[in-house]
Scaffold this motif. Sequence first.
Motif, PDB file in Angstrom:
ATOM      1  N   ALA A  43      -5.222   8.936  -8.809  1.00 11.42           N
ATOM      2  CA  ALA A  43      -6.203   7.920  -8.282  1.00 11.42           C
ATOM      3  C   ALA A  43      -5.610   6.460  -9.034  1.00 11.42           C
ATOM      4  N   ALA A 103     -16.697  -5.136  -3.658  1.00  7.06           N
ATOM      5  CA  ALA A 103     -14.692  -4.597  -3.717  1.00  7.06           C
ATOM      6  C   ALA A 103     -13.798  -6.050  -3.876  1.00  7.06           C
ATOM      7  N   ALA A 139      -5.811  -2.649  -0.506  1.00 13.26           N
ATOM      8  CA  ALA A 139      -6.641  -1.955  -1.318  1.00 13.26           C
ATOM      9  C   ALA A 139      -7.256  -0.935  -0.167  1.00 13.26           C
ATOM     10  N   LEU A 140      -7.517  -1.146   0.883  1.00 11.37           N
ATOM     11  CA  LEU A 140      -8.783  -0.791   2.141  1.00 11.37           C
ATOM     12  C   LEU A 140      -7.464   1.094   2.278  1.00 11.37           C
ATOM     13  N   PHE A 162      -4.792   7.510  -0.035  1.00 15.68           N
ATOM     14  CA  PHE A 162      -5.646   8.195  -0.830  1.00 15.68           C
ATOM     15  C   PHE A 162      -6.347   9.549  -0.939  1.00 15.68           C
ATOM     16  N   PHE A 163      -7.362   9.043   0.070  1.00 19.35           N
ATOM     17  CA  PHE A 163      -8.542  10.365   0.290  1.00 19.35           C
ATOM     18  C   PHE A 163      -7.338  11.514   1.520  1.00 19.35           C
ATOM     19  N   TYR A 174      -5.669  13.209  -0.989  1.00 21.73           N
ATOM     20  CA  TYR A 174      -6.836  14.283  -1.037  1.00 21.73           C
ATOM     21  C   TYR A 174      -7.546  15.329  -0.716  1.00 21.73           C
ATOM     22  N   ALA A 227       0.858  -1.444  -0.001  1.00 23.24           N
ATOM     23  CA  ALA A 227       0.047   0.015   0.064  1.00 23.24           C
ATOM     24  C   ALA A 227       0.784   1.014  -0.517  1.00 23.24           C
ATOM     25  N   TRP A 267      -4.237   2.622  -8.071  1.00 21.60           N
ATOM     26  CA  TRP A 267      -4.291   1.816  -8.423  1.00 21.60           C
ATOM     27  C   TRP A 267      -3.846   0.995  -9.498  1.00 21.60           C
ATOM     28  N   THR A 273      -6.842   2.815  -0.155  1.00 19.73           N
ATOM     29  CA  THR A 273      -7.892   3.715  -0.201  1.00 19.73           C
ATOM     30  C   THR A 273      -7.551   5.358   0.035  1.00 19.73           C
TER      31      THR A 273
END
Length: 299
Positions: free
Chosen positions: A271, A187, A226-227, A233-234, A237, A12, A275, A230
């Motif tokens: 993003a 997902a 993946a979690l 990423f937020f 952001y 990750a 991914w 994610t």
Amino acid sequence: MARIEYPVWTVARSALAMPFRYPLALVRFGLLPLLIATVCLPPPLNIGQTTTTTVDGVDTGAITDMFSTTDNELGLRDLVGFLLMLPFAAAFAAAWNRLTATGDATTMGRAPIAFDARTVGVIWGFIRLACVALGMGLLVVVALFLIFGKYQDGQLSFNISYTTEVDGLGPTLAMIAAMLLVTLAFAWFVLRFALIIPAAAMANPISLKESWRLSAPVQFRLFGAALVATAGFFIVYLLMSLVLALLFGALGARGTFYVAVVLYFPVLVYAHAVWAGLLGASYGLLQPAHFAAEAKAFD
């Protein structure tokens, strides 16, 4: 069977950090898809500011300043824009998959874009993965209709909204938890098939069945990575939004609009890179025989 090494936090972190470790590669391979997206698919942004005017203490009405980049309608233009953007997005994903799978920037190919058999394979992988997601989505909708749908007087109704005022706190929380579990399961299911993307990018195309088999030993660790990616990423952001909000905040609605426009496409590329990086790094770990330099991605 020996346990396959799949360090969740490392994978990750690598996916999140790759765009910052290779900023020139991100610009060289991501700029063209970004420009194509800007022209073909403007962001669906609508931001307004309402001000009320008064004369001698009497309200004379409200004036709304609306800033918009879209007509709020999905039509032929949007479909054509998506189809025009898809090859460029696929070419970027293919190049970034190769970078994260091998840790070697020379494997990315020729900048700014390379339309070759690997890119075509990634496009075909996108289509197959979209069909899987669509089929799964239809099954979920049918199941929800069977559970919550009502047929009366020749009409079919469907309502899964719950409120604490009407239904109580317990049923409302139970519904939220159920929808969250369905989303996570969806997902996880799609991720099991997603290795067809990096496989195609590495010129080693595999079937959906092979992707399911290849991801089986690390399915929950892949989902965990993946979690984490994610969530990371937020966080990135939100930090970018905060910085831009401080710069443009004094401009009111216009400033908010500028922040949204400035953020939209770079965040879209980031993003996409995160991914693609997650899948590329995962495939590099699961198929180490194909890559002599896969360890470089985790230096």
